[in-house]
Motif scaffolding. Structure first.
Motif, PDB file in Angstrom:
ATOM      1  N   GLY A   1       0.828  -1.197   0.000  1.00 43.09           N
ATOM      2  CA  GLY A   1       0.000   0.000   0.000  1.00 43.09           C
ATOM      3  C   GLY A   1       0.861   1.245   0.000  1.00 43.09           C
ATOM      4  O   GLY A   1       2.092   1.186  -0.074  1.00 43.09           O
ATOM      5  N   ARG A   2       0.216   2.401   0.089  1.00 40.56           N
ATOM      6  CA  ARG A   2       0.959   3.663   0.084  1.00 40.56           C
ATOM      7  C   ARG A   2       1.933   3.745   1.248  1.00 40.56           C
ATOM      8  O   ARG A   2       2.989   4.373   1.144  1.00 40.56           O
ATOM      9  CB  ARG A   2      -0.022   4.836   0.163  1.00 40.56           C
ATOM     10  CG  ARG A   2      -1.039   4.914  -0.963  1.00 40.56           C
ATOM     11  CD  ARG A   2      -0.433   5.156  -2.318  1.00 40.56           C
ATOM     12  NE  ARG A   2       0.331   6.382  -2.402  1.00 40.56           N
ATOM     13  CZ  ARG A   2       0.897   6.837  -3.519  1.00 40.56           C
ATOM     14  NH1 ARG A   2       0.797   6.139  -4.643  1.00 40.56           N
ATOM     15  NH2 ARG A   2       1.580   7.958  -3.529  1.00 40.56           N
ATOM     16  N   ASP A   3       1.602   3.070   2.357  1.00 41.05           N
ATOM     17  CA  ASP A   3       2.462   3.151   3.534  1.00 41.05           C
ATOM     18  C   ASP A   3       3.805   2.457   3.321  1.00 41.05           C
ATOM     19  O   ASP A   3       4.794   2.783   3.986  1.00 41.05           O
ATOM     20  CB  ASP A   3       1.754   2.536   4.749  1.00 41.05           C
ATOM     21  CG  ASP A   3       1.340   1.089   4.513  1.00 41.05           C
ATOM     22  OD1 ASP A   3       0.973   0.755   3.371  1.00 41.05           O
ATOM     23  OD2 ASP A   3       1.371   0.299   5.475  1.00 41.05           O
ATOM     24  N   LYS A   4       3.874   1.506   2.386  1.00 45.55           N
ATOM     25  CA  LYS A   4       5.119   0.775   2.134  1.00 45.55           C
ATOM     26  C   LYS A   4       5.822   1.225   0.858  1.00 45.55           C
ATOM     27  O   LYS A   4       6.921   0.751   0.557  1.00 45.55           O
ATOM     28  CB  LYS A   4       4.837  -0.732   2.051  1.00 45.55           C
ATOM     29  CG  LYS A   4       4.316  -1.344   3.344  1.00 45.55           C
ATOM     30  CD  LYS A   4       4.100  -2.841   3.171  1.00 45.55           C
ATOM     31  CE  LYS A   4       3.588  -3.481   4.458  1.00 45.55           C
ATOM     32  NZ  LYS A   4       3.358  -4.939   4.281  1.00 45.55           N
ATOM     33  N   LEU A   5       5.194   2.126   0.109  1.00 47.91           N
ATOM     34  CA  LEU A   5       5.739   2.494  -1.197  1.00 47.91           C
ATOM     35  C   LEU A   5       7.075   3.215  -1.075  1.00 47.91           C
ATOM     36  O   LEU A   5       8.001   2.959  -1.851  1.00 47.91           O
ATOM     37  CB  LEU A   5       4.734   3.361  -1.958  1.00 47.91           C
ATOM     38  CG  LEU A   5       5.156   3.774  -3.379  1.00 47.91           C
ATOM     39  CD1 LEU A   5       5.328   2.542  -4.265  1.00 47.91           C
ATOM     40  CD2 LEU A   5       4.122   4.721  -3.985  1.00 47.91           C
ATOM     41  N   ASP A   6       7.195   4.122  -0.101  1.00 43.93           N
ATOM     42  CA  ASP A   6       8.437   4.882   0.032  1.00 43.93           C
ATOM     43  C   ASP A   6       9.634   3.959   0.226  1.00 43.93           C
ATOM     44  O   ASP A   6      10.686   4.150  -0.390  1.00 43.93           O
ATOM     45  CB  ASP A   6       8.338   5.858   1.209  1.00 43.93           C
ATOM     46  CG  ASP A   6       7.430   7.042   0.906  1.00 43.93           C
ATOM     47  OD1 ASP A   6       7.097   7.243  -0.280  1.00 43.93           O
ATOM     48  OD2 ASP A   6       7.038   7.750   1.849  1.00 43.93           O
ATOM     49  N   ARG A   7       9.478   2.954   1.089  1.00 45.78           N
ATOM     50  CA  ARG A   7      10.605   2.042   1.333  1.00 45.78           C
ATOM     51  C   ARG A   7      10.910   1.213   0.097  1.00 45.78           C
ATOM     52  O   ARG A   7      12.079   0.974  -0.224  1.00 45.78           O
ATOM     53  CB  ARG A   7      10.286   1.130   2.528  1.00 45.78           C
ATOM     54  CG  ARG A   7      11.399   0.123   2.847  1.00 45.78           C
ATOM     55  CD  ARG A   7      12.687   0.825   3.246  1.00 45.78           C
ATOM     56  NE  ARG A   7      13.793  -0.100   3.427  1.00 45.78           N
ATOM     57  CZ  ARG A   7      14.638  -0.448   2.466  1.00 45.78           C
ATOM     58  NH1 ARG A   7      14.491   0.035   1.235  1.00 45.78           N
ATOM     59  NH2 ARG A   7      15.637  -1.273   2.712  1.00 45.78           N
ATOM     60  N   LEU A   8       9.884   0.767  -0.622  1.00 44.04           N
ATOM     61  CA  LEU A   8      10.117  -0.033  -1.819  1.00 44.04           C
ATOM     62  C   LEU A   8      10.850   0.774  -2.884  1.00 44.04           C
ATOM     63  O   LEU A   8      11.667   0.236  -3.633  1.00 44.04           O
ATOM     64  CB  LEU A   8       8.782  -0.542  -2.375  1.00 44.04           C
ATOM     65  CG  LEU A   8       8.861  -1.461  -3.604  1.00 44.04           C
ATOM     66  CD1 LEU A   8       9.598  -2.756  -3.269  1.00 44.04           C
ATOM     67  CD2 LEU A   8       7.470  -1.773  -4.133  1.00 44.04           C
ATOM     68  N   CYS A   9      10.571   2.077  -2.958  1.00 39.87           N
ATOM     69  CA  CYS A   9      11.179   2.927  -3.988  1.00 39.87           C
ATOM     70  C   CYS A   9      12.628   3.292  -3.688  1.00 39.87           C
ATOM     71  O   CYS A   9      13.303   3.882  -4.535  1.00 39.87           O
ATOM     72  CB  CYS A   9      10.372   4.213  -4.153  1.00 39.87           C
ATOM     73  SG  CYS A   9       8.755   3.970  -4.914  1.00 39.87           S
ATOM     74  N   GLU A  10      13.115   2.975  -2.506  1.00 35.75           N
ATOM     75  CA  GLU A  10      14.495   3.316  -2.163  1.00 35.75           C
ATOM     76  C   GLU A  10      15.478   2.478  -2.973  1.00 35.75           C
ATOM     77  O   GLU A  10      15.367   1.255  -3.024  1.00 35.75           O
ATOM     78  CB  GLU A  10      14.750   3.079  -0.675  1.00 35.75           C
ATOM     79  CG  GLU A  10      14.269   4.198   0.219  1.00 35.75           C
ATOM     80  CD  GLU A  10      14.887   4.086   1.605  1.00 35.75           C
ATOM     81  OE1 GLU A  10      15.606   5.008   2.000  1.00 35.75           O
ATOM     82  OE2 GLU A  10      14.654   3.068   2.276  1.00 35.75           O
ATOM     83  N   ILE A  11      16.442   3.139  -3.577  1.00 33.99           N
ATOM     84  CA  ILE A  11      17.517   2.443  -4.279  1.00 33.99           C
ATOM     85  C   ILE A  11      18.747   2.431  -3.377  1.00 33.99           C
ATOM     86  O   ILE A  11      19.111   3.457  -2.790  1.00 33.99           O
ATOM     87  CB  ILE A  11      17.863   3.134  -5.610  1.00 33.99           C
ATOM     88  CG1 ILE A  11      16.639   3.193  -6.524  1.00 33.99           C
ATOM     89  CG2 ILE A  11      18.991   2.392  -6.319  1.00 33.99           C
ATOM     90  CD1 ILE A  11      16.902   3.888  -7.853  1.00 33.99           C
ATOM     91  N   ALA A  12      19.377   1.277  -3.275  1.00 34.25           N
ATOM     92  CA  ALA A  12      20.657   1.177  -2.575  1.00 34.25           C
ATOM     93  C   ALA A  12      21.769   1.363  -3.600  1.00 34.25           C
ATOM     94  O   ALA A  12      21.780   0.702  -4.640  1.00 34.25           O
ATOM     95  CB  ALA A  12      20.784  -0.184  -1.900  1.00 34.25           C
ATOM     96  N   VAL A  13      22.695   2.273  -3.323  1.00 34.30           N
ATOM     97  CA  VAL A  13      23.801   2.547  -4.245  1.00 34.30           C
ATOM     98  C   VAL A  13      25.117   2.526  -3.482  1.00 34.30           C
ATOM     99  O   VAL A  13      25.156   2.757  -2.268  1.00 34.30           O
ATOM    100  CB  VAL A  13      23.636   3.909  -4.956  1.00 34.30           C
ATOM    101  CG1 VAL A  13      22.421   3.909  -5.863  1.00 34.30           C
ATOM    102  CG2 VAL A  13      23.551   5.051  -3.949  1.00 34.30           C
TER     103      VAL A  13
END
Length: 724
Positions: free
Chosen positions: A542-554
């Motif tokens: 849901g929207r509550d988990k979207l921010d974490r999913l969109c994080e890219i590790a570089v």
């Protein structure tokens, strides 16, 4: 129980545990059978199982390989909430949790069952074990014992088969398992095996007349939601049946455990030809010679008349058999081998009866690479030879005139000796900072997601970083995480088919996207935009988990955009310097209509001609040699703003489009390797961080200018082409 006129006995070869094997002429496995009658028989078993309200219960259907995989698929369609999985003798991915058990009386007793979706087993109200026939039932009970602890305490267990013996019936009853069978296998009298078996058929290998690739995302060996799997099979087979010009007699052959799509395609072709379906198999039976191999035997007659001994398309060291094939108009072979062995496939084509032989590869045309399979699975379609690589002087005007960069394949730079020396010097100097960055990112991923993490690197720059992170976690924690490399393209988005493939195997909240570095943040923004348009709610996000999913590790984040990074500094990353020869020998990704089909992954080309220069694992080994395996903390938030600095540079140098400004060591290197540069800006032209950039600029005659960069060590400015 029903009549048994379709059940016959054949003599096993070299199996002291069991003299005969039951051959069901309506199963379309060992004997070339009528697919319509076969599916009707399997549907009868499904209806019987689904009675008394069982169709509405949460169900796991487990089908035994090889012979019952198609039966299990048909049966699974009768349950509304069903997880379908087959046992297998094939090697499963190293990340897949599996239990082992033995098949009684078998020539190849070791089986595996993937239980990667533990929740599917725990929440099941009923488990249905499906086989073609049960002799004693011991194999099924071995599996139930192996599943101890995986199932809910009150889970009901059923054993279902097309035929079974009275002994197995009683054994199941005694064990608290409900048996559901269609026919009794007791009392079947077969013609005695020939004293002198017919000689094996001589096989002359031949190449297929046509190879078609479909890109299935589901694999029942790993477990699938039955509705999704059956719908995909139906969609592909409907399309294939429409494309195949069939008349006369058509033979459809599945390979070993891969039976259901062959059966379904045969049923769809049956309206315009005589279709017979059977499969290659590991089961060794003796042939007797004589009658037409496609003709139904008379009661009591010996069913196996001819045999071809072949190498397996999955493993050429393994022997398999094809029975009763004979001359016909067309043979269609379906295989789900991810990379079918070419020589074994030619043998199978030679053993088939068709005047014309077509092959359908179920899992697409996978891209070759010098990466080891245990380090990365590239979800990329092989387009080698389909698109002409263009030099920068031809490609740049096209891009600036409006052709999207993903529709063009850049010619690969062949490094000079001088440039290789600069790369090697940089690798020696910066292996330790790179290793430290890998450790920081890997430790954070492990701390936040643990063994449920799914590494998804963004090809191509993210692929080496993903490999290093996977290897770090495997060495330190003893867990082999899945690592996929997929395409993301600015202006086109993420590869949706690749995402569907991953989500068919793993929970969405375990995904961790990985890239090598940030430039001005275009990929970061592209990823978020793409995921906002993807139906993630279907996968529990849901929207509550979207921010974490969109994080890219570089590894390096000079743009100051990523929380999950090894450093916010503009670090020398060696894999940015050599393109394919340090990144698995494949190109940047491509998405062009006519080259990539709708069900295919985005594409890439393999540069096999550069294999003598390949340094992919030299780079991996050098970073690992500098690795330490202690604790690590993320760097504090970045203070700079890379995008703002990029805009300032564009304004300062009169660049009309910010897309022509490429900040950072990695992006500047790419400008020199793949574009037409106007000017290179360096914070310190004497810095060892950017010596390889200076060498490339010297080779290409590009001006290098000292400039007081804040967030970056380098910046490339692309020339505005006069002829656009």
């Amino acid at each position: 129980m029903n009549e048994t006129s379709h059940l016959f006995l054949a003599k096993r070869e070299n199996n002291p545990l069991r003299d005969n094997i039951l051959v069901n002429t309506r199963q379309c496995k060992h004997f070339p059978g009528d697919p319509e009658r076969s599916i009707a028989l399997m549907e009868e078993l499904g209806r019987k199982l689904a009675q008394d309200g069982r169709a509405d219960k949460t169900t796991v259907v487990i089908a035994f390989a090889e012979t019952a995989t198609a039966i299990g698929a048909v049966v699974s369609g009768f349950f509304h909430d069903c997880f379908f999985v087959t046992t297998t003798r094939e090697k499963l991915p190293d990340w897949a949790t599996a239990i082992g058990f033995e098949e009684q009386h078998s020539h190849a007793p070791q089986h595996y069952l993937c239980v990667r979706d533990e929740d599917a087993f725990r929440r099941a109200a009923q488990v249905i074990l499906v086989d073609d026939e049960f002799t004693t039932g011991r194999t099924a009970m071995n599996l139930i014992r192996a599943l101890d602890g995986c199932l809910a305490p009150r889970c009901s267990i059923y054993a279902a088969a097309l035929a079974a013996s009275a002994e197995s019936f009683e054994n199941f009853r005694s064990a608290g398992i409900t048996p559901v069978f269609l026919a009794s296998s007791d009392g079947i009298v077969g013609c005695s095996a020939p004293e002198l078996p017919a000689p094996d058929r001589a096989v002359i290998p031949r190449k297929p007349d046509r190879i078609t690739h479909v890109n299935s995302i589901y694999d029942p060996r790993l477990g699938v939601h039955a509705d999704s799997f059956l719908a995909e099979c139906s969609s592909f087979c409907t399309r294939l049946a429409g494309e195949i010009s069939a008349s006369g007699t058509v033979e459809i052959i599945g390979t070993e455990e891969f039976c259901y799509p062959a059966l379904l395609l045969g049923k769809m072709l049956a309206g315009k030809c005589r279709a017979v379906v059977h499969c290659s198999t590991r089961s060794p039976m003796l042939p007797c010679g004589g009658r037409d191999g496609f003709a139904e035997p008379s009661p009591g007659e010996y069913p196996i008349v001819s045999r071809a001994v072949l190498r397996s398309v999955y493993d050429p060291e393994r022997r398999v058999y094809l029975y009763n094939s004979r001359p016909c108009d067309l043979t269609v072979i379906l295989t789900d081998a991810y990379s079918p062995d070419p020589a074994a496939l030619n043998e199978l084509c030679g053993a088939a009866g068709g005047a014309e032989v077509q092959v359908i590869c179920w899992h697409g045309k996978k891209l070759p690479t010098s990466y080891l399979p245990e380090d990365a699975e590239l979800l990329l379609t092989d387009i080698t030879g389909k698109l002409e690589p263009l030099p920068a002087k031809e490609r740049e005007p096209l891009i600036q005139s409006g052709v999207h960069y993903s529709e063009l394949l850049p010619a690969e730079y062949r490094p000079s000796d001088a440039y290789f020396r600069e790369y090697e010097n940089g690798l020696k100097l910066w292996a330790k900072p790179n290793a430290d960055a890998v450790r920081t990112v890997a430790e954070t991923i492990w701390a936040e997601k643990g063994r449920h993490a799914v590494l998804v690197s963004l090809a191509r720059a993210g692929t080496p970083a993903g490999v290093l992170i996977k290897r770090y976690i495997r060495r330190k924690y003893g867990v082999s995480l899945p690592h996929y490399s997929i395409s993301i393209i600015v202006g086109r988005g993420i590869d949706r088919r690749a995402m569907e493939y991953i989500l068919a195997r793993h929970p969405a909240d375990g995904i961790q996207f990985i890239d090598g570095w940030t430039g001005k943040g275009m990929i970061t923004r592209t990823l978020r935009s793409a995921l906002e348009q993807f139906p993630l709610y279907e996968y529990g996000i849901g929207r509550d988990k979207l921010d974490r999913l969109c994080e890219i590790a570089v590894l390096a984040d000079p743009a100051g955009l990523c929380r999950l990074c090894g450093t916010h500094g503009d670090m020398f990353i060696p894999c940015a310097c050599l393109n394919s020869v340090v990144s698995g020998l494949f190109s940047r990704t491509v998405l062009k209509t006519g080259v990539i089909q709708p069900d295919e992954f985005h594409g890439a080309a393999y540069f096999g001609e550069l294999a003598p220069l390949d340094r992919t694992y030299e780079f991996i080994t050098a970073i690992e040699a500098a690795m330490t395996y202690g604790e690590a903390q993320l760097p504090p938030p970045a203070s700079g703003n890379g995008l703002a600095e990029t805009r300032e540079i564009a304004e300062k140098f009169g660049v009309p489009d910010i897309k022509l400004v490429k900040p950072g060591i990695g992006e500047t290197t790419r400008v020199l390797l793949r574009r037409i540069p106007e000017l290179i800006l360096l914070r310190d032209p004497d810095s060892p961080l950017t010596r390889h950039i200076s060498e490339l600029a010297r080779e290409k005659g590009v001006e290098v200018r000292r400039y007081p960069l804040k967030c970056y060590e380098a910046c490339g400015i692309i020339r505005v082409m006069d002829n656009v």
